[in-house]
Design an enzyme around this catalytic site. Structure first.
Site, PDB file in Angstrom:
ATOM      1  N   LYS A  22       0.722  -1.059   0.186  1.00  0.00           N
ATOM      2  CA  LYS A  22       0.017  -0.042  -0.091  1.00  0.00           C
ATOM      3  C   LYS A  22       0.993   1.387   0.044  1.00  0.00           C
ATOM      4  CE  LYS A  22      -1.623   1.508   4.062  1.00  0.00           C
ATOM      5  NZ  LYS A  22      -1.436   2.977   4.273  1.00  0.00           N
ATOM      6  N   ASN A  23       1.985   1.403   0.818  1.00  0.00           N
ATOM      7  CA  ASN A  23       2.723   2.406   1.024  1.00  0.00           C
ATOM      8  C   ASN A  23       3.608   2.890  -0.223  1.00  0.00           C
ATOM      9  OD1 ASN A  23       1.274   3.149   3.252  1.00  0.00           O
ATOM     10  ND2 ASN A  23       2.536   2.410   4.754  1.00  0.00           N
ATOM     11  N   ARG A  92      -4.718  10.569   3.421  1.00  0.00           N
ATOM     12  CA  ARG A  92      -3.663  11.322   3.791  1.00  0.00           C
ATOM     13  C   ARG A  92      -2.667  11.723   2.669  1.00  0.00           C
ATOM     14  NH1 ARG A  92      -0.482  13.264   7.786  1.00  0.00           N
ATOM     15  NH2 ARG A  92       1.533  13.207   7.528  1.00  0.00           N
ATOM     16  N   CYS A 116      -5.492   8.003   8.869  1.00  0.00           N
ATOM     17  CA  CYS A 116      -5.657   7.081  10.014  1.00  0.00           C
ATOM     18  C   CYS A 116      -5.652   8.081  11.531  1.00  0.00           C
ATOM     19  CB  CYS A 116      -4.606   6.149  10.154  1.00  0.00           C
ATOM     20  SG  CYS A 116      -5.131   4.617   9.645  1.00  0.00           S
ATOM     21  N   ARG A 121      -0.416  14.237  13.172  1.00  0.00           N
ATOM     22  CA  ARG A 121       0.263  14.167  11.792  1.00  0.00           C
ATOM     23  C   ARG A 121       0.302  15.324  10.866  1.00  0.00           C
ATOM     24  NH1 ARG A 121      -1.971   8.449   9.260  1.00  0.00           N
ATOM     25  NH2 ARG A 121       0.388   8.585   8.499  1.00  0.00           N
ATOM     26  N   PRO A 122       0.986  16.457  11.385  1.00  0.00           N
ATOM     27  CA  PRO A 122       1.164  17.568  10.867  1.00  0.00           C
ATOM     28  C   PRO A 122       2.089  17.316   9.381  1.00  0.00           C
ATOM     29  CG  PRO A 122       2.477  17.734  12.719  1.00  0.00           C
ATOM     30  CD  PRO A 122       1.822  16.290  12.836  1.00  0.00           C
ATOM     31  N   ILE A 123       2.340  18.407   8.661  1.00  0.00           N
ATOM     32  CA  ILE A 123       3.273  18.109   7.426  1.00  0.00           C
ATOM     33  C   ILE A 123       4.028  19.247   7.536  1.00  0.00           C
ATOM     34  CG2 ILE A 123       1.708  16.734   5.898  1.00  0.00           C
ATOM     35  CD1 ILE A 123       0.974  19.370   4.526  1.00  0.00           C
ATOM     36  N   ASP A 124       4.687  19.745   8.701  1.00  0.00           N
ATOM     37  CA  ASP A 124       5.350  20.825   8.758  1.00  0.00           C
ATOM     38  C   ASP A 124       6.693  20.531   8.162  1.00  0.00           C
ATOM     39  OD1 ASP A 124       5.201  19.184  11.059  1.00  0.00           O
ATOM     40  OD2 ASP A 124       6.833  20.384  11.850  1.00  0.00           O
ATOM     41  N   ASP A 307       4.172   0.251  12.516  1.00  0.00           N
ATOM     42  CA  ASP A 307       3.066  -0.632  11.925  1.00  0.00           C
ATOM     43  C   ASP A 307       2.562  -2.045  12.520  1.00  0.00           C
ATOM     44  OD1 ASP A 307       2.306   1.374   9.304  1.00  0.00           O
ATOM     45  OD2 ASP A 307       4.395   1.135   9.639  1.00  0.00           O
ATOM     46  N   ARG A 421      -9.154  -0.105   3.928  1.00  0.00           N
ATOM     47  CA  ARG A 421      -8.197   0.884   3.309  1.00  0.00           C
ATOM     48  C   ARG A 421      -7.135   0.178   2.838  1.00  0.00           C
ATOM     49  NH1 ARG A 421      -6.953   4.858   7.464  1.00  0.00           N
ATOM     50  NH2 ARG A 421      -5.565   5.099   5.736  1.00  0.00           N
TER      51      ARG A 421
HETATM   52  N1  EPU Z   1       5.329  14.255  11.569  1.00  0.00           N
HETATM   53  C1  EPU Z   1       5.397  15.641  11.752  1.00  0.00           C
HETATM   54  N2  EPU Z   1       5.428  16.533  10.977  1.00  0.00           N
HETATM   55  C2  EPU Z   1       5.841  16.242   9.536  1.00  0.00           C
HETATM   56  C3  EPU Z   1       5.749  14.740   9.246  1.00  0.00           C
HETATM   57  C4  EPU Z   1       5.755  13.945  10.371  1.00  0.00           C
HETATM   58  O1  EPU Z   1       5.244  15.903  12.992  1.00  0.00           O
HETATM   59  O2  EPU Z   1       5.992  16.975   8.870  1.00  0.00           O
HETATM   60  C5  EPU Z   1       5.249  13.352  12.632  1.00  0.00           C
HETATM   61  C6  EPU Z   1       4.074  12.281  12.488  1.00  0.00           C
HETATM   62  O3  EPU Z   1       3.134  13.135  12.971  1.00  0.00           O
HETATM   63  C7  EPU Z   1       4.435  11.225  13.136  1.00  0.00           C
HETATM   64  C8  EPU Z   1       6.063  11.070  13.045  1.00  0.00           C
HETATM   65  O4  EPU Z   1       6.494  12.325  12.680  1.00  0.00           O
HETATM   66  O5  EPU Z   1       4.339  11.274  14.546  1.00  0.00           O
HETATM   67  C9  EPU Z   1       6.430  10.170  11.841  1.00  0.00           C
HETATM   68  O6  EPU Z   1       5.665  10.404  10.480  1.00  0.00           O
HETATM   69  P1  EPU Z   1       6.128  10.021   9.040  1.00  0.00           P
HETATM   70  O7  EPU Z   1       5.971  11.255   8.321  1.00  0.00           O
HETATM   71  O8  EPU Z   1       7.501   9.148   9.104  1.00  0.00           O
HETATM   72  O9  EPU Z   1       5.000   8.790   8.875  1.00  0.00           O
HETATM   73  P2  EPU Z   1       3.798   9.070   7.578  1.00  0.00           P
HETATM   74  O10 EPU Z   1       4.731   9.308   6.479  1.00  0.00           O
HETATM   75  O11 EPU Z   1       2.494  10.016   7.872  1.00  0.00           O
HETATM   76  C10 EPU Z   1       4.058   6.688   6.791  1.00  0.00           C
HETATM   77  C11 EPU Z   1       3.036   5.425   6.510  1.00  0.00           C
HETATM   78  C12 EPU Z   1       2.545   5.154   7.857  1.00  0.00           C
HETATM   79  C13 EPU Z   1       3.770   4.309   8.644  1.00  0.00           C
HETATM   80  C14 EPU Z   1       4.719   5.589   8.655  1.00  0.00           C
HETATM   81  C15 EPU Z   1       6.066   4.893   9.252  1.00  0.00           C
HETATM   82  C16 EPU Z   1       2.215   6.031   4.359  1.00  0.00           C
HETATM   83  C17 EPU Z   1       1.009   6.628   3.722  1.00  0.00           C
HETATM   84  N3  EPU Z   1       2.084   6.046   5.836  1.00  0.00           N
HETATM   85  O12 EPU Z   1       3.209   7.557   7.446  1.00  0.00           O
HETATM   86  O13 EPU Z   1       1.570   3.802   7.479  1.00  0.00           O
HETATM   87  O14 EPU Z   1       3.280   4.221   9.833  1.00  0.00           O
HETATM   88  O15 EPU Z   1       5.314   6.310   7.575  1.00  0.00           O
HETATM   89  O16 EPU Z   1       6.795   4.296   8.433  1.00  0.00           O
HETATM   90  O17 EPU Z   1       3.211   5.692   3.536  1.00  0.00           O
HETATM   91  C18 EPU Z   1      -0.105   2.497   7.706  1.00  0.00           C
HETATM   92  O18 EPU Z   1       0.243   1.955   6.609  1.00  0.00           O
HETATM   93  O19 EPU Z   1      -1.171   2.191   8.253  1.00  0.00           O
HETATM   94  C19 EPU Z   1       0.463   3.962   8.072  1.00  0.00           C
HETATM   95  C20 EPU Z   1       0.004   4.473   8.760  1.00  0.00           C
END
Ligand code: EPU
Length: 445
Positions: A22-23, A92, A116, A121-124, A307, A421
Site C-alpha cells: 500500500k505504502n 492522507r 488514520c 500528523r502535521p506536514i510541517d 505498523d 483501506r
Molecule cells: N511528523 C510531523 N511533521 C511532519 C511529518 C511527520 O510531526 O511534517 C510526525 C508524524 O505525525 C509522526 C512522525 O512524525 O508522529 C512520523 O511520521 P512519518 O511522516 O514518518 O509517517 P507518515 O509518512 O505519516 C508513513 C506511512 C505509515 C507508517 C509511517 C512509518 C504512508 C501513507 N504512511 O506515515 O503507514 O506507519 O510512515 O513508516 O506511507 C499505515 O500503513 O497504516 C501507516 C500509518
C-alpha cells in the site's frame, strides 16, 4: 457500512500470497503526475485507499484504466490543481500531490491531510523542505487549505529535523523535476521509499541513496512513462505471521521479504517463535510452543516499525510473562488497547522514563504530551473472549480482527472500512485458511 461477525477459535493453516505494498502503490500512482506519458503499474492492491486516490486523480482530469492489479494512468489534461476537501480528509496521501504539482505546474492547493487517527500528523517537515526549494506556501485556517506556488523549484540541501517517511517521498517527487541538485539529509530509510525511487529512475529521474539516511536527486527537464511492478507489502506479511502465531496455526507466506523484516525477526527470536525461512521469498510461520515475553520500542526503519506495534501487543497477550511496548513514532497509536481489554487482555499503561522527550519521540513532542501514555505493559498468557469492538485505524483494525479469531465465542467488529483501506479481501483470505468471518451490513448486527 459493513461489520464483521467472527466466530473465534480456529487455527489458521495453509499458504498466503502477499499483495503489493500500500505504502508504495499510493506514491507510485502519484508519480504519474510527473509525466505526459502513460505510466503502467503492476501489483497494485485492490484496497480502498488506492481506489480513493485513483478516483481523485480521475476527477482532477487524469485518465485511469484499472485491470485487476494493474493500472494505466495518463495525463488526460489536468483540469484541477486542487485536492477536493473530502478526499483530503479521508486519504492522507492525497496531500502529497503538492510535490509533483509544484514541480510540474508551479502551483497546488491541498487540504490539511487526514488518514488514520493515530496522532496529529502535521506536514510541517514537508512544507519546510518545499519552501527551501523555492515554493511559497501559506495555510488558511478559514478553509483548511494550504496554498502553494513557485516561480520554479530549485535544488537545495535539506536536513529533516526528524524522520518523515512521506515527507521524504514528497520532496523526492518534487525534486526529480526541480532545477539542479537536491540533497536530503536525515532522510527516512523505509524500504518503500527505495521502491518509489526505483520507479522514478525507470521514468528517467536521477535519484540515489548515497548513505543510509542521505538521498541525492539531480532534477531532470522531463520524465517519461514506464512499466513497473511494485514490491510486496511487508506490513501485510507481519499481519499474517502474527495470525499464524496467535491462532497456533501454520502459514507459509509467498512474496515474503525476510531481508526487510530484520527487526521483526529479531523480536520473534526473542519471543521464541518458530520461523522457517525457506528461500528469499518464502517464509513459514509456525504457531507451536510457548512464547516468551519481550520488551519492544518502535522506531523508524530499520527498527521495529510502528505498523507492527498493535499486532505485537496481541501476540504478547499470548506470551508468558510481562511484556512492555513503547510507541515512539506516533503519539496516539495505542487507542485499540481499550478494545483488547474488553476481550479480557491484561494490559496497563505506564510512563517510561525518557530523558529528553522532545528529541526522543519522532512526533513533535509538546508539553501536553506528558499527560498521554506512550507505553503499555502486557501480562500473558490470557484467554481472550468475545466482544463488540470498534476499529479506529488500519493496523489496529487488523489486530482486533486477529484478536477475535483467537477469542472464544462470536465477536462483532465495527469500522470494517478501516481494514478495507489497506488489506485486500481480508476476510476471504483468512476464511480460506480456516477462519470464520462474515461480512454483514451494520444494521444486521
Ligand atoms: N511528523 C510531523 N511533521 C511532519 C511529518 C511527520 O510531526 O511534517 C510526525 C508524524 O505525525 C509522526 C512522525 O512524525 O508522529 C512520523 O511520521 P512519518 O511522516 O514518518 O509517517 P507518515 O509518512 O505519516 C508513513 C506511512 C505509515 C507508517 C509511517 C512509518 C504512508 C501513507 N504512511 O506515515 O503507514 O506507519 O510512515 O513508516 O506511507 C499505515 O500503513 O497504516 C501507516 C500509518
Amino acid at each position: 457500512m459493513a461489520a464483521f461477525v467472527v466466530k473465534g477459535g480456529s487455527s489458521l493453516r495453509g499458504e498466503v500470497t502477499i499483495g503489493g505494498a500500500k505504502n508504495v502503490a499510493l506514491k507510485a500512482i502519484l508519480a504519474s503526475l510527473l509525466t505526459d506519458d502513460e505510466l503502467v503499474l503492476h501489483n497494485i492492491p485492490d484496497i480502498r485507499d488506492v481506489t480513493y486516490l485513483l478516483e481523485m486523480l480521475q476527477k482532477m482530469g487524469m485518465s485511469i484504466r484499472r485491470n485487476g492489479h494493474s493500472v494505466r494512468i495518463r495525463d488526460g489534461r489536468l483540469k484541477e490543481l486542487a485536492v477536493p476537501f473530502d478526499v483530503g480528509a479521508r486519504l492522507r496521501t492525497s496531500s502529497m500531490v503538492i510535490g509533483p504539482m509544484l514541480a510540474r505546474w508551479a502551483q497546488a492547493k491541498i487540504p490539511n491531510p487526514g488518514g488514520c487517527r493515530i496522532g496529529a500528523r502535521p506536514i510541517d517537515r514537508h512544507i519546510a523542505g518545499l519552501r527551501k526549494m523555492g515554493a511559497s506556501i501559506s495555510y488558511s485556517s478559514r478553509d483548511g487549505y494550504y496554498y502553494a506556488q513557485t516561480d520554479g523549484l530549485h535544488g537545495a540541501v535539506i536536513t529533516f529535523p526528524k524522520n518523515t517517511h512521506t515527507g521524504t517521498e514528497t520532496l523526492i517527487l518534487a525534486a526529480v523535476l526541480a532545477k539542479g541538485r537536491t540533497v536530503l539529509k536525515n532522510a527516512a530509510s523505509e524500504v518503500e521509499i527505495d521502491d518509489l525511487m526505483a520507479l522514478l529512475n525507470s521514468m528517467g529521474a536521477q535519484v540515489k541513496r548515497v548513505a543510509p539516511r542521505e538521498i541525492v536527486i539531480d532534477g531532470a527537464a522531463k520524465l517519461h512513462g514506464a512499466d513497473y511492478t511494485i514490491m510486496p507489502d511487508r506490513n501485510e506479511e507481519v499481519t499474517f505471521a502474527i495470525a499464524a502465531f496467535v491462532t497456533r496455526g501454520d502459514l507459509t507466506i509467498h512474496n515474503s521479504q525476510p531481508h526487510n523484516l530484520t527487526a521483526f525477526f529479531e523480536s520473534l527470536a526473542a519471543a521464541g517463535a518458530h520461523i522457517e525461512v525457506k528461500d528469499k521469498s518464502t517464509t513459514r510461520y509456525i504457531g507451536d510452543g510457548t512464547l516468551r515475553s519481550t520488551d519492544v520500542v518502535t522506531e523508524p526503519h530499520p527498527g521495529f516499525m510502528t505498523d507492527w506495534q498493535s499486532p505485537w501487543t496481541l501476540l504478547m497477550t499470548q506470551a508468558k510473562g510481562a511484556s512492555t511496548l513503547h510507541e515512539t513514532v506516533f503519539e496516539s497509536r495505542l487507542s485499540y488497547v481499550g478494545e483488547l481489554q474488553k476481550m479480557g487482555a491484561k494490559i496497563e499503561f505506564f510512563d517510561p522514563k525518557v530523558l529528553n522527550p522532545r528529541k526522543f519521540y519522532n512526533f513533535n513532542w509538546r508539553r501536553a504530551d506528558k499527560d498521554t501514555h506512550q507505553a503499555i505493559r502486557i501480562i500473558g498468557p490470557t484467554k481472550l473472549h468475545n466482544a463488540v469492538v470498534v476499529m479506529n485505524d488500519l493496523r489496529a483494525g487488523a489486530t482486533l480482527l486477529l484478536a477475535t479469531l483467537v477469542a472464544s465465542g462470536t465477536s462483532y467488529l465495527h469500522g470494517v472500512e478501516q481494514i478495507d483501506r489497506g488489506y485486500e479481501k481480508i476476510e476471504e483470505r483468512l476464511n480460506s485458511l480456516g477462519a470464520h468471518i462474515e461480512r454483514v451490513e451494520e444494521n444486521h448486527v
